[in-house]
Design a protein around this motif. Structure first.
Motif, PDB file in Angstrom:
ATOM      1  N   PHE A 378       0.844  -1.198   0.000  1.00 47.06           N
ATOM      2  CA  PHE A 378       0.000   0.000   0.000  1.00 47.06           C
ATOM      3  C   PHE A 378       0.877   1.245   0.000  1.00 47.06           C
ATOM      4  CE2 PHE A 378       0.388  -1.039   4.593  1.00 47.06           C
ATOM      5  CZ  PHE A 378       0.851   0.174   5.097  1.00 47.06           C
ATOM      6  N   THR A 379       0.295   2.355  -0.442  1.00 51.61           N
ATOM      7  CA  THR A 379       0.910   3.672  -0.302  1.00 51.61           C
ATOM      8  C   THR A 379      -0.099   4.619   0.315  1.00 51.61           C
ATOM      9  OG1 THR A 379       0.260   4.347  -2.545  1.00 51.61           O
ATOM     10  CG2 THR A 379       2.447   3.371  -2.276  1.00 51.61           C
ATOM     11  N   ILE A 380       0.394   5.516   1.142  1.00 44.32           N
ATOM     12  CA  ILE A 380      -0.444   6.527   1.791  1.00 44.32           C
ATOM     13  C   ILE A 380       0.146   7.888   1.461  1.00 44.32           C
ATOM     14  CG2 ILE A 380      -1.286   7.422   4.002  1.00 44.32           C
ATOM     15  CD1 ILE A 380      -1.090   4.584   5.113  1.00 44.32           C
ATOM     16  N   ASP A 381      -0.620   8.687   0.716  1.00 46.84           N
ATOM     17  CA  ASP A 381      -0.133   9.979   0.225  1.00 46.84           C
ATOM     18  C   ASP A 381       1.208   9.783  -0.477  1.00 46.84           C
ATOM     19  OD1 ASP A 381      -2.425  11.307   1.087  1.00 46.84           O
ATOM     20  OD2 ASP A 381      -1.592  11.669   3.083  1.00 46.84           O
ATOM     21  N   ASP A 382       2.172  10.672  -0.250  1.00 40.82           N
ATOM     22  CA  ASP A 382       3.439  10.582  -0.979  1.00 40.82           C
ATOM     23  C   ASP A 382       4.623  10.267  -0.067  1.00 40.82           C
ATOM     24  OD1 ASP A 382       3.622  12.932   0.412  1.00 40.82           O
ATOM     25  OD2 ASP A 382       4.013  14.209  -1.331  1.00 40.82           O
ATOM     26  N   ARG A 383       4.330   9.647   1.094  1.00 42.39           N
ATOM     27  CA  ARG A 383       5.434   9.422   2.030  1.00 42.39           C
ATOM     28  C   ARG A 383       5.461   8.012   2.623  1.00 42.39           C
ATOM     29  NH1 ARG A 383       7.714  13.732   6.501  1.00 42.39           N
ATOM     30  NH2 ARG A 383       8.908  12.228   7.738  1.00 42.39           N
ATOM     31  N   LEU A 384       4.333   7.450   3.017  1.00 39.86           N
ATOM     32  CA  LEU A 384       4.312   6.145   3.672  1.00 39.86           C
ATOM     33  C   LEU A 384       4.028   5.024   2.674  1.00 39.86           C
ATOM     34  CD1 LEU A 384       2.404   6.869   7.010  1.00 39.86           C
ATOM     35  CD2 LEU A 384       4.862   6.566   6.676  1.00 39.86           C
ATOM     36  N   SER A 385       4.710   3.895   2.887  1.00 38.55           N
ATOM     37  CA  SER A 385       4.523   2.707   2.048  1.00 38.55           C
ATOM     38  C   SER A 385       4.479   1.478   2.939  1.00 38.55           C
ATOM     39  CB  SER A 385       5.678   2.550   1.046  1.00 38.55           C
ATOM     40  OG  SER A 385       5.883   3.727   0.304  1.00 38.55           O
ATOM     41  N   GLY A 386       3.810   0.434   2.462  1.00 40.23           N
ATOM     42  CA  GLY A 386       3.753  -0.818   3.206  1.00 40.23           C
ATOM     43  C   GLY A 386       3.916  -2.015   2.289  1.00 40.23           C
ATOM     44  N   ILE A 387       4.722  -2.986   2.714  1.00 41.12           N
ATOM     45  CA  ILE A 387       4.906  -4.239   1.978  1.00 41.12           C
ATOM     46  C   ILE A 387       5.037  -5.367   2.992  1.00 41.12           C
ATOM     47  CG2 ILE A 387       6.506  -5.584   0.538  1.00 41.12           C
ATOM     48  CD1 ILE A 387       7.151  -3.108  -1.014  1.00 41.12           C
ATOM     49  N   GLY A 388       4.463  -6.520   2.687  1.00 49.02           N
ATOM     50  CA  GLY A 388       4.590  -7.650   3.589  1.00 49.02           C
ATOM     51  C   GLY A 388       3.791  -8.848   3.144  1.00 49.02           C
ATOM     52  N   LEU A 416       7.460   2.703  -5.207  1.00 47.33           N
ATOM     53  CA  LEU A 416       6.396   1.714  -5.058  1.00 47.33           C
ATOM     54  C   LEU A 416       5.166   2.119  -5.861  1.00 47.33           C
ATOM     55  CD1 LEU A 416       5.319  -0.882  -3.851  1.00 47.33           C
ATOM     56  CD2 LEU A 416       4.705   0.379  -1.775  1.00 47.33           C
ATOM     57  N   ARG A 417       4.799   3.410  -5.792  1.00 44.45           N
ATOM     58  CA  ARG A 417       3.652   3.869  -6.580  1.00 44.45           C
ATOM     59  C   ARG A 417       3.886   3.641  -8.070  1.00 44.45           C
ATOM     60  NH1 ARG A 417       2.998   9.108  -6.522  1.00 44.45           N
ATOM     61  NH2 ARG A 417       4.563   9.683  -4.962  1.00 44.45           N
ATOM     62  N   SER A 418       5.101   3.889  -8.522  1.00 36.21           N
ATOM     63  CA  SER A 418       5.421   3.666  -9.929  1.00 36.21           C
ATOM     64  C   SER A 418       5.265   2.191 -10.297  1.00 36.21           C
ATOM     65  CB  SER A 418       6.852   4.133 -10.220  1.00 36.21           C
ATOM     66  OG  SER A 418       7.216   3.856 -11.551  1.00 36.21           O
ATOM     67  N   GLY A 419       5.752   1.314  -9.427  1.00 37.04           N
ATOM     68  CA  GLY A 419       5.616  -0.117  -9.682  1.00 37.04           C
ATOM     69  C   GLY A 419       4.177  -0.575  -9.643  1.00 37.04           C
TER      70      GLY A 419
END
Length: 469
Positions: A378-388, A416-419
């Motif tokens: 997941f991505t939240i706005d333009d700063r936080l990302s999550g993977i798992g 991540l957003r680009s991917g």
């Protein structure tokens, strides 16, 4: 006598079914204590972490980086996977782990009990590895039909830790569907490589190491060991030599895999990394990871995007998602279409409950390219990302051990957003339960006869046993 046997068989069947299903039938609420601890969780930092991150987007890359970390480890390797097979990529991993153990590195591997029963039992390659002095393989919650109340509690974590230097964490299991460049069926997925700049452990490595020590030492984790007959010992010896030969061949044909990398150039800076995990016991669990993710998403100012292979939610989970959609201007989810979904339970439940998911306000994109998408991010706005490893289903929420890394980094978020967008460009935008927007001449994949038969046969389970899927 026949009636007695029949009655005993029915009693045993009822015991197994009731013991397997009933302990997980009631989903626990989030306790006040857990909710308070989640509210104190820190996800951002304005400073610069000593840890740096690389996204592993391709299956071949994911295998290469695992082999490189194992080959460069000097003291200790920790590894956890839901499923470990002795296929081509699995043998590559086994060969690298064996070589590490032979040069004195401590190797500790944790595998879930259900696939361990199917894949490890009697397997000469795992027997060869486990027989080594430097190696210990443990099985999380081994299958015991006499204790059906434990059968559903599974370990779904996927990580590889090399010394205190680096670790890989994500959604990939350890076999050809997820690792390496192979012909035939594959899954698309994500991993994160976290590298520590300088000496010592980084903050997220400390969190992960504490978690690993905790689950490794749980009483329900048992050491894997096969009592081998003489013939099986000979088979294990031959397998061990085959793995040594394979490792030498890898070193020659894949020499780049064994070369040191300048991680300072190949990784991205981060402000902070936070590890989210479910409880490690095998009983029904508080929804810790799901609650943390949705609470964090609800704080977004502009946009939330998340990917999940399938979505199976109860009322509370849908309420949490609806709360996110009420508070955030744009919330987009990508999941597999019914035809594309490699999980028949997930396909069936999505087919039955698609309208309820849409009612939360989430915008749905369906991946429909013929290759099952297994990504959990997941991505939240333009700063936080999550993977798992966490899927948006009731099993990941209430039953499995699960983990997600939340990364505070503008660069990681953008990457991540680009991917994610590369997959989303090939996805179908859902208009309503039965139609799509802007197909641009594309024809949705037809649901195969085999998939329809699965859906019809499983539909009866959708209401009363979907929490186990």
């Amino acid at each position: 006598m026949k009636k007695t046997i029949k009655l005993m068989s029915l009693v045993l069947l009822f015991y197994q079914l009731a013991g397997t299903i009933l302990p997980y039938a009631v989903a626990p609420e989030l306790s006040g204590e857990t909710n308070a601890s989640l509210s104190q969780m820190v996800y951002t930092d304005e400073g610069q972490s000593t840890e740096r991150v690389q996204l592993l987007t391709e299956n071949g890359q994911a295998l290469e980086e695992r082999i490189r970390l194992i080959a460069q480890a000097q003291e200790r390797i920790w590894m956890s996977t839901f499923e470990f097979r002795s296929d081509e990529s699995g043998k590559d991993m086994l060969a690298a782990l064996q070589a590490a153990a032979e040069r004195g590195v401590s190797v500790q591997i944790l595998v879930d009990g259900m696939p361990a029963l199917l894949r490890l039992t009697g397997n000469e390659y795992f027997c060869a590895l486990s027989a080594m002095e430097q190696v210990e393989i443990r099985v999380y919650n081994p299958v015991n039909v006499l204790k059906p109340w434990q059968l559903m509690g599974r370990q779904h974590d996927k990580y590889l830790i090399a010394d205190d230097t680096a670790y890989i964490l994500g959604g990939r299991n350890t076999y050809d569907f997820f690792l390496g460049d192979h012909d035939g069926y594959i899954n698309y997925d994500w991993d994160v490589l976290v590298w520590q700049q300088g000496d010592g452990r980084g903050a997220s490595m400390e969190q992960l190491a504490a978690y690993v020590e905790n689950i490794w030492n749980q009483p329900l984790c048992r050491t894997y060991h096969d009592e081998e007959a003489e013939l099986e010992q000979e088979a294990a010896a031959r397998a061990g030599q085959e793995l040594r030969d394979r490792y030498q061949t890898m070193q020659q044909t894949k020499a780049a895999w064994f070369e040191p990398r300048d991680y300072s150039k190949d990784t991205m800076p981060v402000h902070h990394i936070q590890l989210l995990t479910n409880p490690v016991h095998s009983r029904v669990k508080e929804p810790v990871v799901y609650a943390a993710i949705t609470q964090l998403m609800a704080q977004a100012e502009e946009e939330v995007r998340f990917h999940t292979p399938y979505i199976i939610c109860n009322d509370w989970m849908l309420d949490q998602l609806e709360n996110v959609c009420d508070k955030v201007p744009e919330v987009v989810m990508m999941t597999n279409s019914i035809a594309n979904n490699g999980n028949p339970f997930g396909a069936m439940d999505y087919w039955k409950n698609k309208d309820r998911i849409l009612e939360t306000g989430v915008q749905i994109l369906e991946y429909d390219q013929g290759v099952s998408y297994h990504g959990k991010c997941f991505t939240i706005d333009d700063r936080l990302s999550g993977i798992g490893s966490f899927n948006w289903d009731m099993r990941s929420t209430y039953i499995n051990t699960e983990m997600m890394l939340v990364i505070d980094s503008e660069e990681v978020n953008a990457a991540l957003r680009s991917g994610m967008e590369q997959y989303e460009q090939d996805a179908l935008a859902v208009a309503d339960e039965d139609s799509y927007r802007n197909l641009d001449g594309r024809t949705p994949q037809s649901i195969s006869t085999k998939q329809w038969i699965r859906i019809v046969l499983l539909r009866g389970l959708a209401g009363w046993m979907r929490f186990l899927m």
